[in-house]
Design an enzyme around this catalytic site. Structure first.
Site, PDB file in Angstrom:
ATOM      1  CE  LYS A 116      -4.381  -1.760   1.281  1.00 15.81           C
ATOM      2  NZ  LYS A 116      -4.184  -3.129   1.814  1.00 15.81           N
ATOM      3  CD  GLU A 123     -10.604   3.644   1.259  1.00 20.25           C
ATOM      4  OE1 GLU A 123     -10.501   4.880   1.091  1.00 20.25           O
ATOM      5  OE2 GLU A 123      -9.915   2.802   0.633  1.00 20.25           O
ATOM      6  CB  SER A 167      -0.230  -8.253  -0.990  1.00 19.60           C
ATOM      7  OG  SER A 167      -0.968  -9.123  -0.152  1.00 19.60           O
TER       8      SER A 167
HETATM    9  C1  LIG Z   1      -5.182  -4.146   1.506  1.00 19.55           C
HETATM   10  C2  LIG Z   1      -4.466  -5.404   1.274  1.00 19.55           C
HETATM   11  C3  LIG Z   1      -4.849  -6.295   0.264  1.00 19.55           C
HETATM   12  C4  LIG Z   1      -6.055  -6.076  -0.609  1.00 19.55           C
HETATM   13  O1  LIG Z   1      -6.052  -4.929  -1.362  1.00 19.55           O
HETATM   14  P1  LIG Z   1      -5.799  -4.881  -2.937  1.00 19.55           P
HETATM   15  O2  LIG Z   1      -6.169  -3.517  -3.314  1.00 19.55           O
HETATM   16  O3  LIG Z   1      -6.678  -5.931  -3.557  1.00 19.55           O
HETATM   17  O4  LIG Z   1      -4.367  -5.184  -3.150  1.00 19.55           O
HETATM   18  C5  LIG Z   1      -4.093  -7.425   0.064  1.00 19.55           C
HETATM   19  N1  LIG Z   1      -3.026  -7.704   0.843  1.00 19.55           N
HETATM   20  C6  LIG Z   1      -2.634  -6.881   1.828  1.00 19.55           C
HETATM   21  C7  LIG Z   1      -1.447  -7.250   2.657  1.00 19.55           C
HETATM   22  C8  LIG Z   1      -3.338  -5.712   2.082  1.00 19.55           C
HETATM   23  O5  LIG Z   1      -2.932  -4.904   3.059  1.00 19.55           O
END
Ligand SMILES: *Cc1c(COP(=O)(O)O)cnc(C)c1O
Length: 397
Positions: free
Chosen positions: A88, A110, A377
């Site tokens: 993010k 948000e 992610s």
């Molecule tokens: C917020 C988040 C997601 C989901 O958000 P996307 O916009 O689909 O990437 C996935 N993995 C992590 C670690 C997150 O913090």
């Protein structure tokens, strides 16, 4: 990018917002187009990615998983190693630079799991912005540590008590605050969702994931991957993981949604597989909704994937069959959480573990000379207590 025309991806996308927001969104779109072409903006963005967010992130060869699963070679794109522990930060750095360029004083956001809120609060602290974060009451209870973290960073967290008290209600509250005061506020969108220009802008800021992985794999293996796998909530890490490969038809793109308790249950968040076309949160896209167009309550063990919609570019990639979308249940994701910890010594976010769980299924079906790149992610420290509870383990914090 070829997928996109006038803020639409085929029939999806657009700007479905209160009239008062249209001039502000158009200002933002114009400011972004200008910034994108400005070498000084690109320089500042790259500089912060390198020296604040800790990029490039590793492309890690998962030797133990590869051996254990006995099929394709597995590489993990380690967004969990970024500052603040997820992908993010890539996006909030870009949007904060744009906010500064537009002369804004206050960031609002948000958040679901709290990850985007923490990333926004972090960048607000760094840039000296005021910061308000809207978060569903359900999520402030589930992720108390992240609430405290945001407050520590100087942000004000607003628990949202309407609807199901989760991410979709937080988005509504943030959009309302924005519509009430668009001149002073920059709304930092957390995913590749919402009205134009957010889906394109967030994709561009997250594209660094695939730009890097493409170069890194070229160096390691001298070629493109066969499969790219990433989890999909709103779809920002997935679209960023796909972007540099979209025009390479030999690369299969696979988005992994949260099936929750299963695709045949109502406790699910598998929007692309089970949803239908509608309009919500400023965009035309796929949503989990009833016949009257009311948004369904959704469910996943992961707060970050617990969203009833998906970004419009994913709806388009699904409709045109350029990408595939599959579902992974809570049970499978929790299994993958334990699996990757034991195999590779990596505690990955439960969101990311949806993608890992799919790799566990996919890799053994592929020959050994194929390559999978899977995006991790985020890191899983935030999820350890919830996973323990899921497994019936009591932890005193
Ligand atoms: C917020 C988040 C997601 C989901 O958000 P996307 O916009 O689909 O990437 C996935 N993995 C992590 C670690 C997150 O913090």
């Amino acid at each position: 990018m070829a997928n996109e025309k006038n803020g639409r991806f085929g029939q999806f996308g657009g700007q479905y917002v209160p009239e008062t927001l249209i001039p502000e969104l158009n200002r933002m779109a114009a400011a972004y187009e200008e910034a994108k072409q400005d070498p000084a903006f690109q320089h500042d963005y790259r500089e912060l990615l390198a020296n604040y967010a800790n990029r490039p992130s590793l492309l890690y060869y998962a030797k133990n998983m590869t051996k254990d699963l006995g099929g394709a070679k597995i590489y993990l794109k380690r967004e969990d190693l970024n500052h603040t522990g997820a992908h993010k930060i890539n996006n909030v750095i870009g949007q904060a630079l744009l906010a500064k360029r537009m002369g804004k004083k206050r960031l609002i956001a948000e958040t679901g799991a709290g990850q985007h809120g923490v990333a926004t609060a972090t960048i607000a602290a760094l840039f000296g912005f005021e910061c308000d974060v809207y978060m569903g009451k359900e999520d402030t209870d589930r992720q108390q540590l992240n609430v405290y973290r945001m407050e520590l960073l100087g942000a004000t967290v607003h628990p949202v008590e309407t609807g199901t008290k989760t991410l979709k209600d937080a988005v509504n509250a943030a959009l309302q605050a924005y519509a009430a005061n668009p001149d002073d506020i920059f709304y930092v969108m957390g995913s590749a969702t919402g009205p134009h220009p957010y889906p394109s802008m967030v994709r561009d800021f997250q594209s660094v994931i695939s730009e890097e992985s493409k170069l890194q794999l070229q160096k390691a293996e001298g070629r493109l991957p066969d499969k790219v796998v990433a989890c999909v909530g709103g779809g920002s890490n997935a679209i960023g993981s796909f972007a540099a490969y979209i025009d390479q038809p030999a690369v299969t793109l696979i988005g992994v949604e949260a099936a929750g308790k299963g695709l045949h249950s109502t406790d699910t968040a598998a929007t692309i597989e089970l949803g239908s076309t509608g309009i919500f949160h400023g965009m035309k896209s796929l949503f989990l909704q009833n016949k009257a167009g009311q948004i369904n309550p959704v469910y996943s063990i992961s707060a970050g994937l617990d969203y009833p919609g998906v970004g419009p570019e994913h709806a388009f990639l699904a409709a045109t069959k350029r990408a595939e979308y599959v579902g992974i249940t809570d049970d499978e994701a929790v299994g993958a959480f334990e699996y990757i910890a034991k195999q590779e010594g990596i505690i990955a976010a439960v969101e990311s573990c949806h993608a890992i769980a799919y790799v566990q299924k996919l890799a053994p079906t592929l020959p050994k000379d194929e390559i999978i790149v899977c995006t991790v992610s985020g890191r899983g420290d935030k999820d350890v207590a919830a996973i323990a509870k899921y497994q019936g383990v009591e932890i005193n914090e």
